[in-house]
Scaffold this active site. Sequence first.
Site, PDB file in Angstrom:
ATOM      1  N   SER A  92       2.705  -3.754 -10.317  1.00 28.41           N
ATOM      2  CA  SER A  92       3.992  -3.353  -9.754  1.00 28.41           C
ATOM      3  C   SER A  92       4.984  -4.494  -9.979  1.00 28.41           C
ATOM      4  CB  SER A  92       3.794  -3.063  -8.269  1.00 28.41           C
ATOM      5  OG  SER A  92       5.012  -2.781  -7.659  1.00 28.41           O
ATOM      6  N   GLY A 146       3.224  -0.866   8.857  1.00 28.05           N
ATOM      7  CA  GLY A 146       4.584  -0.558   8.402  1.00 28.05           C
ATOM      8  C   GLY A 146       4.563  -0.478   6.887  1.00 28.05           C
ATOM      9  N   HIS A 147       4.751   0.701   6.352  1.00 26.90           N
ATOM     10  CA  HIS A 147       4.630   0.908   4.901  1.00 26.90           C
ATOM     11  C   HIS A 147       5.992   1.268   4.320  1.00 26.90           C
ATOM     12  CE1 HIS A 147       0.052   1.867   5.422  1.00 26.90           C
ATOM     13  NE2 HIS A 147       0.390   0.687   5.870  1.00 26.90           N
ATOM     14  N   GLN A 149      -3.167  -2.109   7.215  1.00 29.81           N
ATOM     15  CA  GLN A 149      -3.546  -3.522   7.302  1.00 29.81           C
ATOM     16  C   GLN A 149      -4.225  -4.007   6.020  1.00 29.81           C
ATOM     17  OE1 GLN A 149      -4.802  -1.899  10.749  1.00 29.81           O
ATOM     18  NE2 GLN A 149      -2.615  -2.058  10.991  1.00 29.81           N
ATOM     19  N   LYS A 190       0.832  -1.221   0.000  1.00 34.44           N
ATOM     20  CA  LYS A 190       0.000   0.000   0.000  1.00 34.44           C
ATOM     21  C   LYS A 190       0.863   1.267   0.000  1.00 34.44           C
ATOM     22  CE  LYS A 190      -1.863  -1.474   3.781  1.00 34.44           C
ATOM     23  NZ  LYS A 190      -1.256  -2.813   3.817  1.00 34.44           N
ATOM     24  N   THR A 247       7.699  -5.407   8.214  1.00 37.59           N
ATOM     25  CA  THR A 247       8.271  -4.055   8.244  1.00 37.59           C
ATOM     26  C   THR A 247       8.293  -3.508   9.673  1.00 37.59           C
ATOM     27  OG1 THR A 247       7.203  -3.758   6.102  1.00 37.59           O
ATOM     28  CG2 THR A 247       8.077  -1.787   7.117  1.00 37.59           C
ATOM     29  N   THR A 248       7.334  -3.923  10.490  1.00 35.65           N
ATOM     30  CA  THR A 248       7.240  -3.398  11.856  1.00 35.65           C
ATOM     31  C   THR A 248       7.979  -4.271  12.853  1.00 35.65           C
ATOM     32  OG1 THR A 248       5.129  -2.364  11.331  1.00 35.65           O
ATOM     33  CG2 THR A 248       5.580  -2.726  13.675  1.00 35.65           C
ATOM     34  N   ARG A 287       9.355 -10.018  11.757  1.00 31.78           N
ATOM     35  CA  ARG A 287       9.013 -11.457  11.750  1.00 31.78           C
ATOM     36  C   ARG A 287       8.932 -11.975  10.311  1.00 31.78           C
ATOM     37  NH1 ARG A 287       3.488 -11.405  15.118  1.00 31.78           N
ATOM     38  NH2 ARG A 287       3.282  -9.446  13.958  1.00 31.78           N
ATOM     39  N   PRO A 288       9.350 -13.252  10.092  1.00 29.70           N
ATOM     40  CA  PRO A 288       9.166 -13.799   8.739  1.00 29.70           C
ATOM     41  C   PRO A 288       7.680 -13.886   8.420  1.00 29.70           C
ATOM     42  CG  PRO A 288       9.985 -15.489  10.266  1.00 29.70           C
ATOM     43  CD  PRO A 288       9.958 -14.194  11.020  1.00 29.70           C
TER      44      PRO A 288
HETATM   45  P1  GDP Z   1       2.311  -2.203   3.046  1.00 27.95           P
HETATM   46  O1  GDP Z   1       2.218  -2.429   4.510  1.00 27.95           O
HETATM   47  O2  GDP Z   1       1.084  -2.654   2.318  1.00 27.95           O
HETATM   48  O3  GDP Z   1       2.689  -0.788   2.677  1.00 27.95           O
HETATM   49  O4  GDP Z   1       3.497  -3.142   2.524  1.00 27.95           O
HETATM   50  P2  GDP Z   1       4.947  -3.351   3.204  1.00 27.95           P
HETATM   51  O5  GDP Z   1       5.794  -2.191   2.878  1.00 27.95           O
HETATM   52  O6  GDP Z   1       4.823  -3.738   4.625  1.00 27.95           O
HETATM   53  O7  GDP Z   1       5.421  -4.660   2.453  1.00 27.95           O
HETATM   54  C1  GDP Z   1       5.533  -4.684   1.060  1.00 27.95           C
HETATM   55  C2  GDP Z   1       6.969  -5.116   0.702  1.00 27.95           C
HETATM   56  O8  GDP Z   1       7.016  -5.411  -0.665  1.00 27.95           O
HETATM   57  C3  GDP Z   1       8.005  -4.021   0.922  1.00 27.95           C
HETATM   58  O9  GDP Z   1       9.235  -4.634   1.230  1.00 27.95           O
HETATM   59  C4  GDP Z   1       8.070  -3.339  -0.433  1.00 27.95           C
HETATM   60  O10 GDP Z   1       9.313  -2.682  -0.675  1.00 27.95           O
HETATM   61  C5  GDP Z   1       7.922  -4.524  -1.335  1.00 27.95           C
HETATM   62  N1  GDP Z   1       7.297  -4.269  -2.633  1.00 27.95           N
HETATM   63  C6  GDP Z   1       6.237  -3.494  -2.952  1.00 27.95           C
HETATM   64  N2  GDP Z   1       5.916  -3.641  -4.250  1.00 27.95           N
HETATM   65  C7  GDP Z   1       6.804  -4.515  -4.762  1.00 27.95           C
HETATM   66  C8  GDP Z   1       6.985  -5.107  -6.054  1.00 27.95           C
HETATM   67  O11 GDP Z   1       6.247  -4.875  -6.994  1.00 27.95           O
HETATM   68  N3  GDP Z   1       8.024  -6.007  -6.172  1.00 27.95           N
HETATM   69  C9  GDP Z   1       8.843  -6.326  -5.135  1.00 27.95           C
HETATM   70  N4  GDP Z   1       9.808  -7.220  -5.330  1.00 27.95           N
HETATM   71  N5  GDP Z   1       8.687  -5.808  -3.926  1.00 27.95           N
HETATM   72  C10 GDP Z   1       7.687  -4.921  -3.737  1.00 27.95           C
HETATM   73  P1  IMO Z   2       0.271  -2.901   7.218  1.00 23.69           P
HETATM   74  O1  IMO Z   2      -0.435  -1.561   7.232  1.00 23.69           O
HETATM   75  C1  IMO Z   2       0.473  -7.053   8.390  1.00 23.69           C
HETATM   76  C2  IMO Z   2      -1.390  -8.156  12.189  1.00 23.69           C
HETATM   77  C3  IMO Z   2      -0.455  -8.643  13.275  1.00 23.69           C
HETATM   78  C4  IMO Z   2      -1.370  -9.636  13.964  1.00 23.69           C
HETATM   79  C5  IMO Z   2      -2.721  -8.929  13.906  1.00 23.69           C
HETATM   80  C6  IMO Z   2      -3.085  -8.155  15.172  1.00 23.69           C
HETATM   81  O2  IMO Z   2       1.745  -2.782   7.232  1.00 23.69           O
HETATM   82  O3  IMO Z   2      -0.252  -3.767   6.130  1.00 23.69           O
HETATM   83  P2  IMO Z   2      -2.184  -5.872  16.189  1.00 23.69           P
HETATM   84  O4  IMO Z   2      -0.810  -5.463  16.638  1.00 23.69           O
HETATM   85  O5  IMO Z   2      -2.742  -5.013  15.112  1.00 23.69           O
HETATM   86  O6  IMO Z   2      -3.150  -6.039  17.338  1.00 23.69           O
HETATM   87  O7  IMO Z   2      -1.979  -7.361  15.582  1.00 23.69           O
HETATM   88  O8  IMO Z   2      -2.649  -8.034  12.822  1.00 23.69           O
HETATM   89  N1  IMO Z   2      -1.069  -6.826  11.613  1.00 23.69           N
HETATM   90  C7  IMO Z   2      -0.501  -6.657  10.416  1.00 23.69           C
HETATM   91  N2  IMO Z   2      -0.035  -7.561   9.532  1.00 23.69           N
HETATM   92  N3  IMO Z   2       0.489  -5.742   8.089  1.00 23.69           N
HETATM   93  C8  IMO Z   2      -0.002  -4.828   8.953  1.00 23.69           C
HETATM   94  O9  IMO Z   2      -0.105  -3.529   8.640  1.00 23.69           O
HETATM   95  C9  IMO Z   2      -0.499  -5.265  10.201  1.00 23.69           C
HETATM   96  N4  IMO Z   2      -1.018  -4.648  11.279  1.00 23.69           N
HETATM   97  C10 IMO Z   2      -1.376  -5.611  12.132  1.00 23.69           C
HETATM   98  O10 IMO Z   2       0.680  -9.263  12.737  1.00 23.69           O
HETATM   99  O11 IMO Z   2      -1.493 -10.799  13.195  1.00 23.69           O
HETATM  100 MG    MG Z   3       3.290  -3.379   6.040  1.00 23.02          MG
END
Ligand code: GDP
Ligand code: IMO
Ligand code: MG
Length: 440
Positions: free
Chosen positions: A421, A40-41, A223, A16, A307-308, A311-312
């Site tokens: 993307s 975590g974005h 989320q 996102k 990102t936050t 964790r794997p």
């Molecule tokens: P969000 O929480 O939805 O903003 O997503 P996160 O940032 O937590 O996780 C998305 C992960 O995928 C991050 O490491 C981004 O850098 C990566 N990402 C986003 N778009 C792409 C893509 O098109 N290709 C690859 N390889 N990585 C991407």
């Molecule tokens: P973004 O915006 C992925 C998950 C946690 C857990 C559950 C409840 O980066 O997509 P919480 O701390 O919210 O009470 O945990 O929700 N969780 C996420 N998983 N991306 C997130 O945000 C999340 N925010 C919460 O891992 O399973």
């Molecule tokens: Mg995230």
Amino acid sequence: MPAVVVIGGQWGDEGKGRVVDFHSRYCSVIARYSAGNNAGHTIINEQGKFALHLVPAGIFRGDKTCIIGNGVVIDPAKLLAEIAMLSERGVSTARLLISQHAHVIMPWHPIIDRADEALRGELAIGTTGTGTGPAFHDKVGRLGIRIADLMDRDYFAEKLKHTLVYKNRLLTTVYGKDPLDYDAILEEYLGHAERLRPFVADTISFVQDADERGEMILLEGAQGSLLDLDSGTYPYVTSSVPASVAAGGAIGIGLGPTAIERVVGVYKSYQTRVGNGPMPTEIESGPEMEMLREGVGGAAGTAEYGTTTGRPRRVGWFDGVLARYTARLNGVTSVALTRLDSLSAFDSIKVCVAYEIDDRRVTTLPATLTEAQRAKPIYEELPGWKRDVTNVRTLGDLPTEARQYVRRIEQILGAPIDMISVGPERDQAIVTRDIFGASI
Ligand code: GDP
Ligand code: IMO
Ligand code: MG
């Protein structure tokens, strides 16, 4: 111009932040409307690589107003650290506004978050431990402290005194923890208040005025819909009120629902989940799991780790049943499909089109948790493309098999895929339709 909401269609981390960073060029206001620093974005652009937890991903475009809306819960120390990090790296936060109605994460919230998880034992949710859930519990329980309360020194001092009596009773008797010190919290939070004060505003009026002037407002979801309290895989969900789904966007920023005209659903080309709960298409071990988690064949440095929390992430094949459910739930009008590059090394790729539950073929969200746990995915298998796609910028240049995969996902979702993307960097995208009415 209408408001546009960007939501996650799966269990979060769909990309996102990356999509909002891309689209924010067409908008004058970019706002977070729910959740807290559990989100975590990740954003990668010419200014570098950033992980944002509270500040909207529009902050990299200096001429935009970024808002942390009334639906967000704010950990003041974490927000101040994020603002400081951005400033140190040359990103201006001069146009950041914080809603006076946003709730505040207090020191007892992370303690209770972790203690609740320990007490749940085998039923633990796998929360982020950030205190976000307990802050929303207090909001709903009418015990919350809001940014406006924090800005009023005398009122905050009084409110903290009464709330802390309640919370210390809870901490010591239920959780067996030490009580928290009133003076220390008061001093710390009044310090935060002074540093946050320049950002605090009546963001509801600000957004409503911007809407009346016809400005484009981008609402950045946190989320994913499957983590939503009402619509997700309860109880393995997050606690945001308003909801993490598109409908929450109006409430969490202070607009009427009619202001939201478009909903961008962000979907990963496969499935991930952090934390516990059912995940029918999960691949629990083996080379396919390794390839998906480590991002083999895709852009470098984009392995699937939270990102936050670091964790794997659990990984699996695209779940078409759940994806169609969330597309309809959010009224998705446009899809951004991310991480197509991460599938480039596979000979063939599976897509779940239905479940088998107790000899029945099911194409809707399983009714109960136990049903979801018994759901066996029914897969379609599509050919892989076995070619790097990170430099592709037009649909025509994508390998035929990749186009076929995208079209199949589009059919399942029932909404057009307008952005594909192919890498984490701002311009690593194929845009097939201009959803903002501006030329790209
Ligand atoms: P969000 O929480 O939805 O903003 O997503 P996160 O940032 O937590 O996780 C998305 C992960 O995928 C991050 O490491 C981004 O850098 C990566 N990402 C986003 N778009 C792409 C893509 O098109 N290709 C690859 N390889 N990585 C991407
Ligand atoms: P973004 O915006 C992925 C998950 C946690 C857990 C559950 C409840 O980066 O997509 P919480 O701390 O919210 O009470 O945990 O929700 N969780 C996420 N998983 N991306 C997130 O945000 C999340 N925010 C919460 O891992 O399973
Ligand atoms: Mg995230």
